[in-house]
Design a protein around this motif. Structure first.
Motif, PDB file in Angstrom:
ATOM      1  N   ILE A 121       0.825  -1.211   0.000  1.00 21.15           N
ATOM      2  CA  ILE A 121       0.000   0.000   0.000  1.00 21.15           C
ATOM      3  C   ILE A 121       0.858   1.259   0.000  1.00 21.15           C
ATOM      4  CG2 ILE A 121      -1.961  -1.117   1.124  1.00 21.15           C
ATOM      5  CD1 ILE A 121      -1.208   0.318   3.698  1.00 21.15           C
ATOM      6  N   CYS A 122       2.145   1.098   0.278  1.00 22.68           N
ATOM      7  CA  CYS A 122       3.068   2.242   0.240  1.00 22.68           C
ATOM      8  C   CYS A 122       3.776   2.371  -1.106  1.00 22.68           C
ATOM      9  CB  CYS A 122       4.100   2.124   1.356  1.00 22.68           C
ATOM     10  SG  CYS A 122       3.442   2.474   2.998  1.00 22.68           S
ATOM     11  N   SER A 215       0.523   9.736   4.728  1.00 19.49           N
ATOM     12  CA  SER A 215       1.750   9.700   5.521  1.00 19.49           C
ATOM     13  C   SER A 215       2.977   9.969   4.661  1.00 19.49           C
ATOM     14  CB  SER A 215       1.904   8.333   6.202  1.00 19.49           C
ATOM     15  OG  SER A 215       0.840   8.100   7.100  1.00 19.49           O
ATOM     16  N   LEU A 216       2.994   9.403   3.459  1.00 18.11           N
ATOM     17  CA  LEU A 216       4.151   9.545   2.575  1.00 18.11           C
ATOM     18  C   LEU A 216       4.217  10.921   1.923  1.00 18.11           C
ATOM     19  CD1 LEU A 216       3.961   6.032   0.873  1.00 18.11           C
ATOM     20  CD2 LEU A 216       5.679   6.781   2.530  1.00 18.11           C
ATOM     21  N   GLU A 217       3.048  11.492   1.589  1.00 24.27           N
ATOM     22  CA  GLU A 217       3.014  12.750   0.852  1.00 24.27           C
ATOM     23  C   GLU A 217       3.031  13.979   1.747  1.00 24.27           C
ATOM     24  OE1 GLU A 217       3.065  13.149  -2.395  1.00 24.27           O
ATOM     25  OE2 GLU A 217       2.742  11.105  -3.125  1.00 24.27           O
ATOM     26  N   ILE A 218       2.489  13.862   2.963  1.00 24.99           N
ATOM     27  CA  ILE A 218       2.231  15.067   3.763  1.00 24.99           C
ATOM     28  C   ILE A 218       3.009  15.104   5.075  1.00 24.99           C
ATOM     29  CG2 ILE A 218       0.409  16.366   4.965  1.00 24.99           C
ATOM     30  CD1 ILE A 218      -1.543  15.352   2.884  1.00 24.99           C
ATOM     31  N   SER A 219       3.252  13.952   5.687  1.00 21.35           N
ATOM     32  CA  SER A 219       3.811  13.959   7.046  1.00 21.35           C
ATOM     33  C   SER A 219       5.200  14.561   7.126  1.00 21.35           C
ATOM     34  CB  SER A 219       3.849  12.523   7.589  1.00 21.35           C
ATOM     35  OG  SER A 219       4.738  11.721   6.825  1.00 21.35           O
ATOM     36  N   GLY A 220       5.960  14.501   6.027  1.00 21.32           N
ATOM     37  CA  GLY A 220       7.300  15.085   6.035  1.00 21.32           C
ATOM     38  C   GLY A 220       8.360  14.182   6.618  1.00 21.32           C
ATOM     39  N   VAL A 221       7.991  12.966   7.048  1.00 22.79           N
ATOM     40  CA  VAL A 221       8.981  12.042   7.603  1.00 22.79           C
ATOM     41  C   VAL A 221       9.540  11.174   6.478  1.00 22.79           C
ATOM     42  CG1 VAL A 221       7.799  12.017   9.819  1.00 22.79           C
ATOM     43  CG2 VAL A 221       7.261  10.254   8.127  1.00 22.79           C
ATOM     44  N   SER A 222      10.608  10.465   6.761  1.00 25.56           N
ATOM     45  CA  SER A 222      11.225   9.604   5.753  1.00 25.56           C
ATOM     46  C   SER A 222      10.291   8.445   5.408  1.00 25.56           C
ATOM     47  CB  SER A 222      12.555   9.057   6.273  1.00 25.56           C
ATOM     48  OG  SER A 222      12.325   8.168   7.370  1.00 25.56           O
ATOM     49  N   ARG A 223      10.506   7.873   4.232  1.00 27.62           N
ATOM     50  CA  ARG A 223       9.680   6.741   3.802  1.00 27.62           C
ATOM     51  C   ARG A 223       9.819   5.581   4.777  1.00 27.62           C
ATOM     52  NH1 ARG A 223       7.224   4.269  -0.503  1.00 27.62           N
ATOM     53  NH2 ARG A 223       7.539   2.025  -0.641  1.00 27.62           N
ATOM     54  N   GLU A 224      11.047   5.343   5.272  1.00 29.08           N
ATOM     55  CA  GLU A 224      11.280   4.223   6.185  1.00 29.08           C
ATOM     56  C   GLU A 224      10.485   4.389   7.476  1.00 29.08           C
ATOM     57  OE1 GLU A 224      13.603   5.907   4.595  1.00 29.08           O
ATOM     58  OE2 GLU A 224      14.202   4.366   3.140  1.00 29.08           O
ATOM     59  N   LEU A 225      10.471   5.615   8.014  1.00 24.23           N
ATOM     60  CA  LEU A 225       9.731   5.860   9.247  1.00 24.23           C
ATOM     61  C   LEU A 225       8.230   5.756   9.012  1.00 24.23           C
ATOM     62  CD1 LEU A 225       9.645   6.615  12.201  1.00 24.23           C
ATOM     63  CD2 LEU A 225       9.839   9.047  11.557  1.00 24.23           C
ATOM     64  N   LYS A 231       3.173  -0.218   9.341  1.00 23.75           N
ATOM     65  CA  LYS A 231       3.245  -1.632   9.706  1.00 23.75           C
ATOM     66  C   LYS A 231       2.760  -1.846  11.138  1.00 23.75           C
ATOM     67  CE  LYS A 231       7.099  -2.986   6.691  1.00 23.75           C
ATOM     68  NZ  LYS A 231       8.514  -3.428   6.649  1.00 23.75           N
ATOM     69  N   LEU A 232       3.195  -0.983  12.035  1.00 19.19           N
ATOM     70  CA  LEU A 232       2.778  -1.100  13.431  1.00 19.19           C
ATOM     71  C   LEU A 232       1.276  -0.912  13.564  1.00 19.19           C
ATOM     72  CD1 LEU A 232       3.549  -1.430  16.402  1.00 19.19           C
ATOM     73  CD2 LEU A 232       3.979   1.045  16.492  1.00 19.19           C
TER      74      LEU A 232
END
Length: 270
Positions: A121-122, A215-225, A231-232
């Protein structure tokens, strides 16, 4: 003749006119497309065949068959979880198990399934159809804005959001905003009622996909995080999702029972 109307919007009258002609001409034809579009072309003479998602039991049988074909080991628990999260959609299930086979993965535990599910989904290949579903909208609206408003709609729940207020919040022209809503409505991602727009809650995978893209487009964190957080979240939800499913499936269908009750007296011994 046949036509795939899945991506046609209301404004494309060039295609609607010949379809209307077929409806009134008496020429034998088949029209295929998403339910909310095709319904606008129906008349009293039309025969309609609705193709719905598979039932839970049919979905589990399909998963068993596809897993065996792809040589992917699964358990009854992971199979049931897969059936619930994929909502009885064979193309997505087949694509997902194909990815598991290519990667040499077995899906015996919730953890195994949710790890691969989160990765897909990511941005994995199994959900490429979701990417294609949203691509036409990126000519009108930035991906960040689109997934932000979808997250707001999902958070709003059954009450939905006012269409005009939502349009003003993202500063879009009325025509452009209407094109977006029509596309999302035809894809059955949202529903439109009396000036309000609501996110379709029954499609678990789409809600997960929107959450991941947000989360990927807006949160500003790395893809890994972002991937780790997703997943959690999926792992925490799995037992709750199945608990709800099993509770519903074991409940008595009183509506069905009462529909067959003929108002006759029942012996006390029964």
């Amino acid at each position: 003749c046949s036509s795939d109307l899945a991506s046609v919007s209301e404004g494309e009258a060039g295609l609607l006119r010949p379809l209307r002609f077929l409806e009134v001409s008496g020429i034998p034809h088949i029209i295929g497309g998403r339910r909310r579009f095709v319904s606008r072309l129906e008349d009293d003479r039309s025969l309609k065949l609705d193709l719905n998602a598979l039932s839970f039991s049919a979905t589990t049988r399909l998963i068993d068959s596809l897993a065996s074909r792809h040589s992917v080991s699964i358990s009854a628990e992971s199979r049931d979880l897969m059936a619930v999260q994929f909502g009885g959609r064979p193309p997505l299930i087949s694509a997902f198990l194909n990815v598991a086979a290519i990667k040499g993965l077995d899906l015996l535990r919730f953890r195994d399934f949710e790890k691969l599910y989160s990765e897909e989904i990511c941005g994995g290949t199994a959900l490429r159809s979701f990417e294609l579903l949203f691509e036409p909208l990126f000519e009108i609206i930035h991906a960040r804005d689109l997934f932000r408003i979808l997250m707001e709609l999902e958070a709003a729940g059954a009450r939905g959001l006012d269409q005009e207020s939502l349009r003003k919040a993202i500063s879009l022209a009325p025509d452009s905003f209407r094109r977006i809503l029509d596309h999302l409505n035809q894809a059955q991602i949202v529903s439109l009622t009396s000036g309000f727009v609501k996110f379709e809650k029954d499609w678990t995978m789409m809600g997960d996909y929107v959450t991941a893209k947000h989360s990927l487009e807006i949160s500003g964190v790395s893809r890994e995080l972002a991937l780790g957080r997703i997943k959690l979240q999926m792992l925490k939800r799995s037992p709750l999702l199945m608990q709800t499913h099993y509770r519903k499936s074991s409940a008595l269908d009183l509506k069905h029972i009462l529909s067959r009750f003929d108002l006759q007296r029942i012996p006390r011994s029964l």
